[in-house]
Design an enzyme around this catalytic site. Structure first.
Site, PDB file in Angstrom:
ATOM      1  N   LYS A 161       0.827  -1.212   0.103  1.00 32.56           N
ATOM      2  CA  LYS A 161       0.085  -0.023   0.093  1.00 32.56           C
ATOM      3  C   LYS A 161       0.829   1.311   0.030  1.00 32.56           C
ATOM      4  O   LYS A 161       0.482   2.072   0.710  1.00 32.56           O
ATOM      5  CB  LYS A 161      -1.016  -0.048   1.082  1.00 32.56           C
ATOM      6  N   ASP A 197      -5.280  -5.143  10.788  1.00 31.79           N
ATOM      7  CA  ASP A 197      -6.674  -4.498  10.939  1.00 31.79           C
ATOM      8  C   ASP A 197      -7.850  -5.498  10.727  1.00 31.79           C
ATOM      9  O   ASP A 197      -8.806  -5.122  11.247  1.00 31.79           O
ATOM     10  CB  ASP A 197      -6.679  -3.326   9.889  1.00 31.79           C
TER      11      ASP A 197
HETATM   12  C1  BGC Z   1      -2.019  -5.598   3.947  1.00 34.46           C
HETATM   13  C2  BGC Z   1      -2.938  -6.447   4.985  1.00 34.46           C
HETATM   14  C3  BGC Z   1      -3.941  -5.368   5.439  1.00 34.46           C
HETATM   15  C4  BGC Z   1      -4.598  -4.902   4.159  1.00 34.46           C
HETATM   16  C5  BGC Z   1      -5.974  -4.098   4.536  1.00 34.46           C
HETATM   17  C6  BGC Z   1      -2.855  -5.007   2.678  1.00 34.46           C
HETATM   18  O1  BGC Z   1      -2.110  -4.567   1.892  1.00 34.46           O
HETATM   19  O2  BGC Z   1      -0.986  -6.511   3.358  1.00 34.46           O
HETATM   20  O3  BGC Z   1      -2.285  -6.661   5.999  1.00 34.46           O
HETATM   21  O4  BGC Z   1      -4.951  -6.069   6.127  1.00 34.46           O
HETATM   22  O5  BGC Z   1      -3.854  -4.461   3.479  1.00 34.46           O
HETATM   23  O6  BGC Z   1      -5.418  -2.848   4.978  1.00 34.46           O
END
Ligand code: BGC
Length: 473
Positions: A161, A197
């Site tokens: 992200k 989360d």
């Molecule tokens: C992460 C997860 C997270 C999800 C939602 C993903 O990019 O790898 O750990 O739960 O985003 O935030």
């Protein structure tokens, strides 16, 4: 389909995004296989879907209580919260919270800078709340894939992200946080519980509905967790009870298993991202990428003179300028077309009515694919829980959060309708989480404390009976 016929020319561009029910069933079968690979002792290291043990062994039972700090890192902001869990009222109260922005350069800087920033924000918050002398237990929502060794030991596998801080991958995040706090030396914290989360989301709903055993996020990123039988969690010792598994389903397809449904636009999004080749499924679904997929399709349609009379604009040609929130605005039932026209004007495009209709169709096609893919993945989890428990019919609840799920006008309806088709033996209730990353993290910490206390009591009573036996002899 009617729309496709109306705008026949764009059909061939959009058709690859339209996944039939049979295709979704196939996708779900592939994910089912990947779940088993992720859980297996020997297959895990190569598995694209990591199925990470979270060391969360129970959902709330309503007896949790106390004051907690919660940290929430996973999007563009970082939050600090003071949370109180009140047993009698079965309530989680947010006493106060503070948001600290994480500047873009910090998201790509060093880990030390990032954790120093986090420790500084926490310090400011403790001062403002007059909590500095106390050592409260802390729930740390860290929404990235982590290999958890214990509830308070969590190694970052990789950033996702848009984060890419150096020196953190492969390290224990709790240790990095504690080191940053010690570098300051002006306060201390109590025991730490690391929380994804999805887990916080499941737990925050679990307080309201004790049959909530799945947590799902469809926001900037996407992911889900669920309660798995311990006997299937081959990488953690013990056969009894259950443990929450963080699936990290965003990594589905990283071994090429989704090649047949990836479009040319998905491949560009992946190539232009800061983590090429990873989190394939997430890049087809989540808020960080949906706007960009739409933009790329619009660029292509314009180049081929099917939109805006072939006249593009600087903004349309710029990556990131078509925001995911535009999709929700354009798909609004009543004002959607008008919103589309305003957005196109702001993007410097000269449109006619038919252009705005085609743009709306593009948005609808891409958000629809996202909802249907999520449904396939959620159905895989629900079916797995049902089979695990040898049930003909499963009734369960999923705690959900994330901007795409919350803000898009028909995403959640399409998701629910498709899950019903793909998991007909499962009756799933959807509960939108109230601050899973904040209150949920506190709840995870509270449950961990309750379990620790219970096992201490159990050990003590075992000890007593040993003594009694000794005396009896
Ligand atoms: C992460 C997860 C997270 C999800 C939602 C993903 O990019 O790898 O750990 O739960 O985003 O935030």
């Amino acid at each position: 389909m009617k729309n496709f016929i109306e705008h026949g020319t764009s059909y061939e561009y959009l058709e690859p995004f339209c996944l039939s029910l049979e295709k979704l069933q196939e996708v779900s079968a592939r994910l089912k296989r990947d779940f088993s690979r992720g859980l297996g002792k020997h297959s895990h290291h190569k598995a694209p879907v990591k199925m990470l043990p979270t060391f969360v062994r129970a959902t709330p039972d309503g007896t949790e209580k106390g004051d907690f700090l919660a940290l929430d890192l996973g999007g563009t902001n970082f939050r600090v919260l003071h949370v109180r869990v009140v047993e009698e009222q079965q309530k989680v109260l947010k006493m106060d919270s503070q948001i600290c922005a994480i500047p873009q350069d910090m998201m790509l800087g060093t880990g030390e800078q990032l954790f120093d920033h986090i420790a500084a924000c926490l310090s400011d918050f403790l001062v403002s709340q007059d909590l500095k002398g106390q050592t409260l237990p802390l729930g740390f929502t860290f929404s990235f894939p982590c290999e958890q060794k214990e509830i308070d030991k969590s190694i970052l596998i990789r950033w996702t992200k848009g984060f890419n801080c150096s020196g953190v991958e492969g390290k224990d995040v709790v240790k990095l946080l504690k080191e940053a706090i010690h570098r300051r030396g002006d306060y201390d914290i109590g025991s730490v519980a690391m929380v994804n989360d999805t887990v916080g989301t499941m737990m925050s709903c679990g307080y309201r509905d004790q049959s909530c055993e799945i947590g799902m996020i469809i926001g900037t990123g996407t992911n889900a967790c669920y309660m798995e039988e311990m006997k299937n969690v081959k990488r953690v010792e013990g056969e009894d009870g259950r443990m929450c598994i963080n699936t990290e389903w965003g990594g589905f397809g990283d071994d090429g298993s989704l090649k047949d449904i990836q479009t040319e636009f998905d491949r560009v999004v992946d190539k232009m991202s800061i983590n090429t080749g990873v989190h394939t499924f997430e890049k087809m679904i989540s808020g960080m990428y949906l706007g960009e997929i739409v933009r790329l399709v619009l660029v292509k349609l314009t180049e081929d003179k099917l939109l805006f009379k072939g006249q593009s604009s600087e903004a349309l040609k710029t990556p990131g300028r078509f925001e995911t929130k535009f999709i929700s605005e354009i798909e609004e039932q009543d004002n959607g077309l008008e919103n589309a026209q305003n957005i196109l004007t702001k993007l410097g495009l000269k449109w006619e009515l038919v252009d705005s209709r085609v743009v709306r169709l593009v948005c609808d096609t891409i958000s629809s694919r996202s909802a249907r893919l999520c449904a396939a993945a959620l159905a895989t989890i629900a079916n797995r829980i049902r089979v695990n428990r040898g049930l003909d019919h499963l009734k369960t609840t999923v705690g959900v959060d994330g901007t795409v799920y919350r803000k898009h006008p028909n995403f959640s309806d399409e998701l629910k309708a498709t899950v019903r088709l793909l998991a007909p033996e499962c009756d799933i209730t959807f509960l939108v989480s109230e601050d899973g990353s904040g209150k949920g993290a506190a709840m995870v910490t509270a449950v961990a404390q309750r379990l620790a206390l219970q096992s201490r009591l159990l050990e003590d009573s075992d000890g007593e009976s040993d003594e009694e036996e000794e005396e009896d002899k």
